[in-house]
Design a protein around this motif. Sequence first.
Motif, mmCIF file in Angstrom:
data_model
loop_
_atom_site.group_PDB
_atom_site.id
_atom_site.type_symbol
_atom_site.label_atom_id
_atom_site.label_comp_id
_atom_site.label_asym_id
_atom_site.label_seq_id
_atom_site.Cartn_x
_atom_site.Cartn_y
_atom_site.Cartn_z
ATOM 1 N N LYS A 14 0.841 -1.184 0.000
ATOM 2 C CA LYS A 14 0.000 0.000 0.000
ATOM 3 C C LYS A 14 0.881 1.242 0.000
ATOM 4 O O LYS A 14 1.711 1.425 0.881
ATOM 5 C CB LYS A 14 -0.913 0.015 1.227
ATOM 6 N N THR A 16 0.879 5.438 -0.102
ATOM 7 C CA THR A 16 0.024 6.595 0.144
ATOM 8 C C THR A 16 0.746 7.872 -0.249
ATOM 9 O O THR A 16 1.979 7.950 -0.209
ATOM 10 C CB THR A 16 -0.390 6.691 1.624
ATOM 11 N N PRO A 21 -4.511 6.942 0.087
ATOM 12 C CA PRO A 21 -4.172 5.798 -0.777
ATOM 13 C C PRO A 21 -3.915 6.252 -2.201
ATOM 14 O O PRO A 21 -4.620 7.115 -2.739
ATOM 15 C CB PRO A 21 -5.416 4.910 -0.677
ATOM 16 N N CYS A 22 -2.900 5.669 -2.826
ATOM 17 C CA CYS A 22 -2.409 6.165 -4.106
ATOM 18 C C CYS A 22 -3.505 6.239 -5.172
ATOM 19 O O CYS A 22 -3.639 7.250 -5.870
ATOM 20 C CB CYS A 22 -1.268 5.272 -4.592
ATOM 21 N N MET A 23 -4.299 5.169 -5.330
ATOM 22 C CA MET A 23 -5.324 5.165 -6.363
ATOM 23 C C MET A 23 -6.386 6.229 -6.093
ATOM 24 O O MET A 23 -6.872 6.893 -7.016
ATOM 25 C CB MET A 23 -5.965 3.789 -6.464
ATOM 26 N N LEU A 24 -6.743 6.400 -4.810
ATOM 27 C CA LEU A 24 -7.712 7.441 -4.474
ATOM 28 C C LEU A 24 -7.144 8.819 -4.766
ATOM 29 O O LEU A 24 -7.847 9.704 -5.279
ATOM 30 C CB LEU A 24 -8.125 7.335 -3.006
ATOM 31 N N TYR A 25 -5.863 8.996 -4.472
ATOM 32 C CA TYR A 25 -5.231 10.285 -4.768
ATOM 33 C C TYR A 25 -5.249 10.572 -6.268
ATOM 34 O O TYR A 25 -5.512 11.700 -6.693
ATOM 35 C CB TYR A 25 -3.790 10.329 -4.250
ATOM 36 N N VAL A 26 -4.967 9.556 -7.078
ATOM 37 C CA VAL A 26 -4.976 9.746 -8.536
ATOM 38 C C VAL A 26 -6.360 10.196 -8.998
ATOM 39 O O VAL A 26 -6.486 11.103 -9.831
ATOM 40 C CB VAL A 26 -4.555 8.450 -9.251
ATOM 41 N N VAL A 27 -7.402 9.583 -8.447
ATOM 42 C CA VAL A 27 -8.766 9.986 -8.801
ATOM 43 C C VAL A 27 -9.000 11.444 -8.417
ATOM 44 O O VAL A 27 -9.556 12.232 -9.206
ATOM 45 C CB VAL A 27 -9.803 9.074 -8.117
#
Length: 442
Positions: A14, A16, A21-27
């Motif tokens: 994971k 961050t 979280p990385c994927m949430l940040y990208v969104v």
Amino acid sequence: MGDTAKINYGNQRKITIFNIPCMLYVVMLVVILACIYLEVVPFTLPASLAVLLVVSAVLGEVGDRIPIWNEYIGGGAILAFVVGGLIYTYEWMPRQTIELVIHFFDEFGYIDLFVSVLITGSVLSIKRKLLLRALTGFFPAIIGGIVMASVFGVLLGLVFGKSPVEILTLYMLPIMGGGTGAGAIPMSEIYASATGQTAEKFLSFALPILTIANILCIFTASVLNKIGNSKPSWTGNGELLKGNVDFDADQKEEKLELKLEDVAAGLALACTFYMLGTLFSKFLLPTIFGIQIHTYAYMIVFVAFSNVFNVIPANMRQGAKRLQGFFGTNMLWLQMLAVGLALTDFNEIIAALTIPNVIIAGGIVVGAFVGSAIVGYLVGFYPIEAGIAAGLCMANRGGSGDIAVLGASKRMSLISYAQISSRLGGAIILVIASVMFGIFLG
């Protein structure tokens, strides 16, 4: 700031960014960039916060991990500033978004909130007895560093054809001002108030000068460690006072269970001190001997007196300290991106990186050490420790600079004194700046 991005190993890897979280940040970043480049960013406070927080997060994380840059240039904060300046200069974002950030920085008054929180929390976080002792022993060493930094800077400035006023106001004050957040930024507001010019014009020159001085402070600290090894009578190997006296022996941190209400109370306290400073600067005593006194200068005086006379309850002091820690770390990347985006011309920064500027900054750093070392020796301190803690830790980039300087000199035990230099010493410089800007530039 750097510890906000973590790699945790468990059932899955994971990553961050800014503890997101990385994927949430990208969104989140995609949403923000879509609004920016489709030019649908509303002219509101939440929109400005969204742009600055999300964009600065990745810049801060990357900047804190670039080798050499993170050690000697300033890490994520400076990368956010540089990218912000490039965005403004070359309009890498639509003008609508840039104007929103400028409005947030100036008209929304975020800068006043940021500075008020930092001043209140930093001054109140110095232990009361340590603050009192600083006025009798360590304080003269700080003054000695300021005086000699001014002398060395002016002498070198004359060699390069620069006037003493220019050296003192544009070189010495920013370098000795305690860093960026609680030094150069509030100083830029004092400059703007005294001169009628923009705060960004001051920052566009002050920030690269600060960076140059910070690098030179770290290098000087490592050299002093080697000098101390060859001249043992000059150093206490991390002990400031001669005679092996534990200066902080009775300064135990009071243990309190910090509540959210205490942080809210710290915010109310910071804003009240700001209003008290405003009351004096705008109505009760706006000038002293014809010199305009800035709100921040009054704030510093009142916060320091409230600490010395112990009129603020411990829970509120710790609440203010926690709030200051939050703004000074988690919100610093945002602040630096906003500063960069508000610059008039990034080319002014490049123009500041000249050989004369490097030499003058180096002279101020050396002068700060020499002055503090001499005065420190006279009041019973080891000269190397006094010069590092009261001199170099005044001329570096505030808290992060303190860690770098003390790490390079292998004297991390001086951290309490370094904090006095950065906080109290920086506060003194802001008061001096308020006076000097009013006399020479007003």
